[in-house]
Motif scaffolding. Structure first.
Motif, PDB file in Angstrom:
ATOM      1  N   LEU A 186       0.813  -1.219   0.000  1.00  0.00           N
ATOM      2  CA  LEU A 186       0.000   0.000   0.000  1.00  0.00           C
ATOM      3  C   LEU A 186       0.841   1.261   0.000  1.00  0.00           C
ATOM      4  N   GLY A 187       2.116   1.158   0.345  1.00  0.00           N
ATOM      5  CA  GLY A 187       2.988   2.321   0.353  1.00  0.00           C
ATOM      6  C   GLY A 187       4.052   2.222   1.426  1.00  0.00           C
ATOM      7  N   LEU A 188       4.953   3.190   1.411  1.00  0.00           N
ATOM      8  CA  LEU A 188       5.998   3.295   2.428  1.00  0.00           C
ATOM      9  C   LEU A 188       5.779   4.554   3.254  1.00  0.00           C
ATOM     10  N   ILE A 189       6.047   4.450   4.540  1.00  0.00           N
ATOM     11  CA  ILE A 189       6.089   5.655   5.381  1.00  0.00           C
ATOM     12  C   ILE A 189       7.522   6.153   5.334  1.00  0.00           C
ATOM     13  N   PRO A 190       7.787   7.267   4.629  1.00  0.00           N
ATOM     14  CA  PRO A 190       9.174   7.741   4.454  1.00  0.00           C
ATOM     15  C   PRO A 190       9.723   8.363   5.726  1.00  0.00           C
ATOM     16  N   PRO A 191      11.048   8.609   5.767  1.00  0.00           N
ATOM     17  CA  PRO A 191      11.668   9.115   6.995  1.00  0.00           C
ATOM     18  C   PRO A 191      11.071  10.414   7.508  1.00  0.00           C
ATOM     19  N   HIS A 192      10.798  11.391   6.616  1.00  0.00           N
ATOM     20  CA  HIS A 192      10.308  12.674   7.111  1.00  0.00           C
ATOM     21  C   HIS A 192       8.907  12.548   7.706  1.00  0.00           C
ATOM     22  N   ARG A 193       8.109  11.616   7.161  1.00  0.00           N
ATOM     23  CA  ARG A 193       6.793  11.407   7.749  1.00  0.00           C
ATOM     24  C   ARG A 193       6.900  10.623   9.053  1.00  0.00           C
ATOM     25  N   MET A 194       7.880   9.741   9.142  1.00  0.00           N
ATOM     26  CA  MET A 194       8.106   9.025  10.389  1.00  0.00           C
ATOM     27  C   MET A 194       8.494   9.998  11.500  1.00  0.00           C
ATOM     28  N   LEU A 195       9.280  11.001  11.159  1.00  0.00           N
ATOM     29  CA  LEU A 195       9.632  12.025  12.141  1.00  0.00           C
ATOM     30  C   LEU A 195       8.403  12.785  12.604  1.00  0.00           C
ATOM     31  N   SER A 196       7.466  13.028  11.696  1.00  0.00           N
ATOM     32  CA  SER A 196       6.246  13.727  12.087  1.00  0.00           C
ATOM     33  C   SER A 196       5.423  12.881  13.044  1.00  0.00           C
ATOM     34  N   VAL A 197       5.453  11.551  12.864  1.00  0.00           N
ATOM     35  CA  VAL A 197       4.777  10.659  13.798  1.00  0.00           C
ATOM     36  C   VAL A 197       5.406  10.764  15.181  1.00  0.00           C
ATOM     37  N   LEU A 198       6.732  10.725  15.223  1.00  0.00           N
ATOM     38  CA  LEU A 198       7.439  10.808  16.507  1.00  0.00           C
ATOM     39  C   LEU A 198       7.186  12.144  17.186  1.00  0.00           C
ATOM     40  N   LEU A 199       7.149  13.238  16.398  1.00  0.00           N
ATOM     41  CA  LEU A 199       6.867  14.550  16.971  1.00  0.00           C
ATOM     42  C   LEU A 199       5.458  14.603  17.530  1.00  0.00           C
TER      43      LEU A 199
END
Length: 362
Positions: free
Chosen positions: A155-168
């Motif tokens: 279905l897709g990849l969660i890229p690094p910059h979006r992963m950072l937004s999750v952590l934030l």
């Protein structure tokens, strides 16, 4: 569904997203013809707190039967990728592996993708919570996280910059919970950003109750005026007894509110916290007794020590009861339980101190 059709040697999506494929492209071990279509699930409109909300399909996609040189050559062409940090390896719609860009660059040009990929990459279901997605990526030491459905379709990849937004986002939510807000960081954020008038009215009623309590405390002191006049030294310890009880109550209240915010019930901590409050009051009273007895009088020392024990115990009970009551009524304890607990604890501490003073000294 998103349809990828081969046009001039590439597979191009018939709608918005573009995925380029080299010619020939191999599916299930067979060379695809010009009429071959590759179908990938299309992104839907997920909730903003699910893993799919952070995933993108605008990433490099390779077949496990390709060579490293083919994939690198395609990456050098102008593309509409959101990230190329990792290449998703897809076979018949199913995710079969992931290749990190750094591994791809240093590999021999004729190395097959199936030998370079991680055949068991970290993945998550589209409806999974965003915090679970971030935790899984960290555990696997990956910078991206694949989102697949129950049949393993990519279905897709969660890229690094979006992963950072999750952590934030999770960091802000945790801070909000630690600050005393229940369950949802949205409520915490709203309380921090609300307008002046609304902010005023959220606080004013509880502070008005505090003012009423101050009047009641003044009346209580006035009622004990004769006793205080006869033993003026009793007034020396009023602030201390009230402060100690309030401080113990505040500590208990903070622990209870934090527990409620992460699903820990008051019943689970009631016994230990009540014993802790009694122990703190007893130890502080034992420390105060010899000092006051030597300085002033043993009877006054006994009054202070007994008051510290009783007031600390009562303050602990009040500090546990109010957040629990507010959580049942769905009222934010950040506004109400703290001021109200202080009011009740202070009045009860005064009443306890004067009661012991009347019983022991007068």
């Amino acid at each position: 569904m998103v349809t990828l059709r081969r046009v001039e040697g590439h597979f191009v999506e018939s709608q918005a997203l573009v995925f380029h494929r080299p010619a020939p492209f191999i599916i299930d071990g067979a060379i695809a013809s010009d009429a071959t279509e590759v179908r990938l699930p299309q992104e839907t409109g997920p909730s903003s707190t699910t893993a799919l909300a952070y995933a993108t399909q605008r990433v490099p996609i390779a077949s496990p039967f390709e060579r490293a040189a083919d994939v690198l050559g395609r990456l050098r062409e102008p593309q509409d990728y959101e990230t190329i940090s990792e290449v998703a390896v897809v076979d018949d719609e199913r995710l079969v592996g992931v290749i990190r860009l750094e591994d791809l660059v240093v590999s021999p040009s004729q190395a097959p993708v199936s030998h370079l990929m991680d055949p068991d990459p970290p993945s998550i279901r589209p409806g999974a919570d965003q915090e679970a997605a971030a935790a899984k990526a960290v555990q696997h030491q990956e910078c991206s996280l694949a989102v697949i459905d129950e049949r393993g379709r990519f279905l897709g990849l969660i890229p690094p910059h979006r992963m950072l937004s999750v952590l934030l986002e999770e960091h802000r939510e945790d801070l909000a919970r630690i600050s005393g807000y229940l369950h949802q960081s949205a409520r915490a954020r709203g309380a921090s950003e609300e307008q002046l008038l609304r902010r005023f009215w959220h606080r004013f009623p509880w502070l008005l109750a505090g003012l009423a309590a101050a009047m009641a405390a003044a009346a209580m002191v006035a009622a004990f005026e004769q006793g205080l006049a006869a033993h003026l030294e009793l007034t020396f310890f009023v602030p201390g007894v009230v402060y100690i009880a309030d401080a113990i109550g505040t500590q208990t209240e903070t622990l209870v509110v934090r527990g409620l915010s992460v699903g820990v019930s008051v019943a689970a901590v009631m016994r230990r916290e009540l014993i802790t409050g009694i122990a703190l009051g007893a130890v502080l009273g034992a420390i105060a007794y010899p000092v006051v007895a030597i300085w002033l009088d043993p009877q006054i020392a006994l009054t202070v020590s007994a008051s510290l024990l009783a007031a600390s115990t009562v303050a602990t009970g009040v500090a546990m009861a109010l957040p629990w009551l507010f959580s049942i009524l769905d009222i934010d304890p950040a506004f109400g339980s703290g001021p109200l607990a202080t009011v009740i604890q202070d009045l009860l501490s005064l009443a306890i101190y004067f009661a012991f003073g009347n019983l022991i000294v007068l």
